[in-house]
Write a protein that holds these residues in place. Structure first.
Motif, mmCIF file in Angstrom:
data_model
loop_
_atom_site.group_PDB
_atom_site.id
_atom_site.type_symbol
_atom_site.label_atom_id
_atom_site.label_comp_id
_atom_site.label_asym_id
_atom_site.label_seq_id
_atom_site.Cartn_x
_atom_site.Cartn_y
_atom_site.Cartn_z
ATOM 1 N N MET A 1 -18.549 -14.682 16.541
ATOM 2 C CA MET A 1 -18.002 -13.440 16.067
ATOM 3 C C MET A 1 -16.476 -13.488 15.982
ATOM 4 O O MET A 1 -15.914 -12.980 15.044
ATOM 5 N N MET A 2 -15.862 -14.068 17.002
ATOM 6 C CA MET A 2 -14.404 -14.128 16.986
ATOM 7 C C MET A 2 -13.931 -14.985 15.824
ATOM 8 O O MET A 2 -12.933 -14.677 15.195
ATOM 9 N N ARG A 3 -14.652 -16.064 15.523
ATOM 10 C CA ARG A 3 -14.294 -16.929 14.421
ATOM 11 C C ARG A 3 -14.258 -16.159 13.101
ATOM 12 O O ARG A 3 -13.497 -16.480 12.208
ATOM 13 N N GLU A 4 -15.117 -15.155 12.986
ATOM 14 C CA GLU A 4 -15.213 -14.379 11.753
ATOM 15 C C GLU A 4 -14.137 -13.292 11.665
ATOM 16 O O GLU A 4 -13.951 -12.708 10.613
ATOM 17 N N THR A 5 -13.447 -13.028 12.767
ATOM 18 C CA THR A 5 -12.391 -12.014 12.784
ATOM 19 C C THR A 5 -11.126 -12.616 12.187
ATOM 20 O O THR A 5 -10.701 -13.689 12.596
ATOM 21 N N PRO A 6 -10.515 -11.930 11.212
ATOM 22 C CA PRO A 6 -9.254 -12.452 10.655
ATOM 23 C C PRO A 6 -8.206 -12.607 11.751
ATOM 24 O O PRO A 6 -8.263 -11.929 12.771
ATOM 25 N N ARG A 7 -7.243 -13.490 11.519
ATOM 26 C CA ARG A 7 -6.188 -13.742 12.518
ATOM 27 C C ARG A 7 -5.512 -12.448 12.938
ATOM 28 O O ARG A 7 -5.238 -12.225 14.105
ATOM 29 N N SER A 8 -5.234 -11.587 11.989
ATOM 30 C CA SER A 8 -4.679 -10.270 12.271
ATOM 31 C C SER A 8 -5.699 -9.258 11.765
ATOM 32 O O SER A 8 -6.170 -9.372 10.638
ATOM 33 N N PHE A 9 -6.055 -8.290 12.592
ATOM 34 C CA PHE A 9 -7.094 -7.342 12.192
ATOM 35 C C PHE A 9 -6.715 -5.917 12.535
ATOM 36 O O PHE A 9 -5.868 -5.660 13.372
ATOM 37 N N VAL A 10 -7.355 -4.984 11.842
ATOM 38 C CA VAL A 10 -7.271 -3.556 12.109
ATOM 39 C C VAL A 10 -8.709 -3.063 12.108
ATOM 40 O O VAL A 10 -9.516 -3.480 11.279
ATOM 41 N N GLY A 11 -9.055 -2.191 13.043
ATOM 42 C CA GLY A 11 -10.418 -1.684 13.128
ATOM 43 C C GLY A 11 -11.088 -2.165 14.399
ATOM 44 O O GLY A 11 -10.417 -2.593 15.340
ATOM 45 N N THR A 12 -12.406 -2.109 14.411
ATOM 46 C CA THR A 12 -13.161 -2.466 15.610
ATOM 47 C C THR A 12 -13.837 -3.819 15.431
ATOM 48 O O THR A 12 -14.441 -4.075 14.395
ATOM 49 N N VAL A 13 -13.700 -4.665 16.439
ATOM 50 C CA VAL A 13 -14.389 -5.953 16.475
ATOM 51 C C VAL A 13 -15.178 -6.040 17.778
ATOM 52 O O VAL A 13 -14.813 -5.423 18.779
ATOM 53 N N THR A 14 -16.256 -6.788 17.733
ATOM 54 C CA THR A 14 -17.048 -7.045 18.931
ATOM 55 C C THR A 14 -16.906 -8.517 19.267
ATOM 56 O O THR A 14 -17.115 -9.381 18.415
#
Length: 77
Positions: free
Chosen positions: A1-14
């Motif tokens: 999941m973290m791999r799929e998160t952009p380097r910089s993000f806005v919003g909710t991630v799990t």
């Protein structure tokens, strides 16, 4: 999941965790995340094996992982 998160993000991630953090680690994680500014820890899942984090402004995912690790939570890749 973290791999799929952009380097910089806005919003909710799990983020998935390697092991279930104890209540003390969960409390420390909340404090570490809050210290980032504009970011809040929404909660741990029922088993404690994942955590949801919300960023109101562009946030470097590495900073989030480092904050969780300072609290004793190990994030899976």
């Amino acid at each position: 999941m973290m791999r799929e998160t952009p380097r910089s993000f806005v919003g909710t991630v799990t983020l998935r965790l390697c092991r279930v953090p104890c209540p003390h680690q969960q409390q420390r994680a909340r404090a570490e995340i809050a210290a980032l500014g504009g970011v809040r820890l929404r909660g741990f899942d029922d088993e404690g094996s994942a955590v949801s984090v919300t960023a109101d402004q562009p946030t470097d995912r590495t900073a989030v992982v480092q904050a969780l690790e300072r609290a004793g939570c190990q994030v899976r890749d």
